[in-house]
Design a protein around this motif. Sequence first.
Motif, mmCIF file in Angstrom:
data_model
loop_
_atom_site.group_PDB
_atom_site.id
_atom_site.type_symbol
_atom_site.label_atom_id
_atom_site.label_comp_id
_atom_site.label_asym_id
_atom_site.label_seq_id
_atom_site.Cartn_x
_atom_site.Cartn_y
_atom_site.Cartn_z
ATOM 1 N N ILE A 99 124.009 -39.549 -5.609
ATOM 2 C CA ILE A 99 124.638 -38.310 -6.075
ATOM 3 C C ILE A 99 123.810 -37.671 -7.183
ATOM 4 C CG2 ILE A 99 126.685 -37.377 -7.260
ATOM 5 C CD1 ILE A 99 128.324 -39.535 -5.719
ATOM 6 N N LYS A 100 123.309 -38.515 -8.070
ATOM 7 C CA LYS A 100 122.511 -38.008 -9.184
ATOM 8 C C LYS A 100 121.234 -37.328 -8.678
ATOM 9 C CE LYS A 100 120.421 -39.781 -13.193
ATOM 10 N NZ LYS A 100 119.931 -41.078 -13.687
ATOM 11 N N HIS A 101 120.571 -37.982 -7.725
ATOM 12 C CA HIS A 101 119.352 -37.397 -7.164
ATOM 13 C C HIS A 101 119.642 -36.075 -6.464
ATOM 14 C CE1 HIS A 101 117.291 -41.291 -7.769
ATOM 15 N NE2 HIS A 101 116.249 -40.510 -7.867
ATOM 16 N N ARG A 102 120.760 -36.040 -5.730
ATOM 17 C CA ARG A 102 121.137 -34.813 -5.038
ATOM 18 C C ARG A 102 121.335 -33.692 -6.050
ATOM 19 N NH1 ARG A 102 121.330 -35.030 0.792
ATOM 20 N NH2 ARG A 102 121.824 -32.880 1.025
ATOM 21 N N GLU A 103 122.037 -34.049 -7.148
ATOM 22 C CA GLU A 103 122.303 -33.041 -8.179
ATOM 23 C C GLU A 103 121.027 -32.540 -8.827
ATOM 24 O OE1 GLU A 103 126.780 -34.495 -9.491
ATOM 25 O OE2 GLU A 103 125.054 -35.029 -10.738
ATOM 26 N N HIS A 106 117.033 -33.221 -5.260
ATOM 27 C CA HIS A 106 116.320 -33.970 -4.221
ATOM 28 C C HIS A 106 117.123 -33.911 -2.929
ATOM 29 C CE1 HIS A 106 113.188 -35.668 -6.789
ATOM 30 N NE2 HIS A 106 114.103 -35.602 -7.731
ATOM 31 N N GLU A 107 116.938 -32.801 -2.215
ATOM 32 C CA GLU A 107 117.740 -32.534 -1.027
ATOM 33 C C GLU A 107 117.500 -33.561 0.073
ATOM 34 O OE1 GLU A 107 120.037 -30.158 -0.453
ATOM 35 O OE2 GLU A 107 119.894 -29.657 -2.586
ATOM 36 N N GLU A 108 116.329 -34.173 0.044
ATOM 37 C CA GLU A 108 115.974 -35.070 1.144
ATOM 38 C C GLU A 108 116.645 -36.427 1.000
ATOM 39 O OE1 GLU A 108 114.255 -34.697 -1.450
ATOM 40 O OE2 GLU A 108 113.458 -36.643 -2.001
ATOM 41 N N MET A 109 117.305 -36.673 -0.131
ATOM 42 C CA MET A 109 117.940 -37.974 -0.334
ATOM 43 C C MET A 109 119.088 -38.181 0.653
ATOM 44 S SD MET A 109 116.678 -39.974 -2.644
ATOM 45 C CE MET A 109 117.997 -41.031 -3.241
ATOM 46 N N ARG A 110 119.212 -39.376 1.151
ATOM 47 C CA ARG A 110 120.309 -39.708 2.066
ATOM 48 C C ARG A 110 121.233 -40.703 1.380
ATOM 49 N NH1 ARG A 110 121.128 -36.341 5.270
ATOM 50 N NH2 ARG A 110 122.033 -37.695 6.858
ATOM 51 N N PRO A 111 122.511 -40.685 1.716
ATOM 52 C CA PRO A 111 123.406 -41.697 1.141
ATOM 53 C C PRO A 111 122.990 -43.083 1.621
ATOM 54 C CG PRO A 111 124.520 -40.443 2.859
ATOM 55 C CD PRO A 111 123.210 -39.767 2.624
ATOM 56 N N PRO A 112 123.338 -44.131 0.851
ATOM 57 C CA PRO A 112 122.971 -45.486 1.262
ATOM 58 C C PRO A 112 123.446 -45.769 2.680
ATOM 59 C CG PRO A 112 124.510 -45.509 -0.597
ATOM 60 C CD PRO A 112 124.060 -44.118 -0.417
ATOM 61 N N GLY A 113 122.570 -46.313 3.499
ATOM 62 C CA GLY A 113 122.888 -46.450 4.922
ATOM 63 C C GLY A 113 123.023 -47.895 5.371
#
Length: 440
Positions: A99-103, A106-113
Amino acid sequence: MGWAKQKGKQPENRLYLTRMVPLPLDHYLPLLKPPMLAGTKIWNSCVWESREARKNNEKYPTESELKSRFKHYGSWKSLHSQSAQAVVEEYFEAVRSYIKHRENGHEEMRPPGLKNKNLLRTITWKRQGFEYREGTITLKLSRKLNDIRVPLPEGADSLKLPDGTVLVGTPIEVKVKAVYRKRKIAGLEIHVTWDFGVVPLIAGNRVSAYDLNTALIARASTTGGQQLIVCRELLSLIQYRNKTIAEFQQKISRLKEGSRKWKALLKAKRKELKKLERRIKQLTNAVTKLMAEIDAAENIAVSVLGDLGDLRRKARTNDKNKKASQKINQLPYAQIEQQHKYKSLLKQICPDKWSEKYSSQTCCICGTRNKSFRVHRGLWRCRSCGAIMHADLNGANGILKNYLIGHCDMKQLFPLKSPEVYRWDKRWNRFVKVSPRAAA
Ligand SMILES: [Zn+2]
């Protein structure tokens, strides 16, 4: 056995060290594989539950909800309850970081998979999950399963200080990690974090101070010693890393999210960054090692790191774009600070921090404050007392003076020796002393 980083927040001058011991694979893999696979299963359950909630437009489950929901799962019961809980905690930590990276854009970040179900997850044993007696760590699983006994090499729990004092540590956390090479399990490692307690420090009044700059670390001490450590290699690695991130980001942003190319690029980015981080760490370790060695050689009792708070970073430049680029093209302060702290403690030197405020614009010889005396980045020429010196050494001497007597226009307290210069030697992979002219 290796040194690793300190853990978490801690009170002053308490020494925590993590030591690693490789485990013989043939004996330990059969014992540790089931709990490590169970860890992966719990992780995947966390991911699955979150995805279900999203799919059904429900509220995301919380940490404690998941913990109680998983309690009756078979995988939960193959681990010690604290270890199983730790997996859920790690999942939520990963979500927070996502969430922090997204904020931060860093649009390319994906949630933990989801992880491959055959992956051996690192398992953490907290205080109640293990016992330590006479050199042997006993790792507990759930009550019905047998414990795993790991004898540690002799001396794993003790630490000899320079004055001969031997500290005996208490283990506070244990992790078991699988090491992969080319997708195959190449080894198992046990990482034990020891609390060695409060370190008895050297009694004395000698103090040193460090001024961290863009590509230079300047040192001054009450013995009059002055050193410049040239960190150009470190800085260029950092710049290269930032450039690499930007380039990947640009390429990634042009691709469709989730596509094969996109995934491949993300993987390549992670791999490249990991390599660069490792080299950066190697260099910061070398720098902080040198700092501690110089301090020890001068019998320093307190080693002070100039604290460049956000204030100074902002004050450094008025230009907004310049500010942004400067902030990311700086020495890794947090990493150096953390290493300086435990390396000083290992030499029984008290680590400390002190504000750098005004030290770079005040003459350390006569105490006159005037920004314009810093003729350019490397030169300080005081028009009040006529002192000419390296601007960063002036800064380091300023921090030292402020630390000792506070801000005032008192004159320099002790005679200064001529400066020494250290630079990185690629052939030896360490810092070496060179002639002062090389710093220019
Ligand atoms: Zn002056």
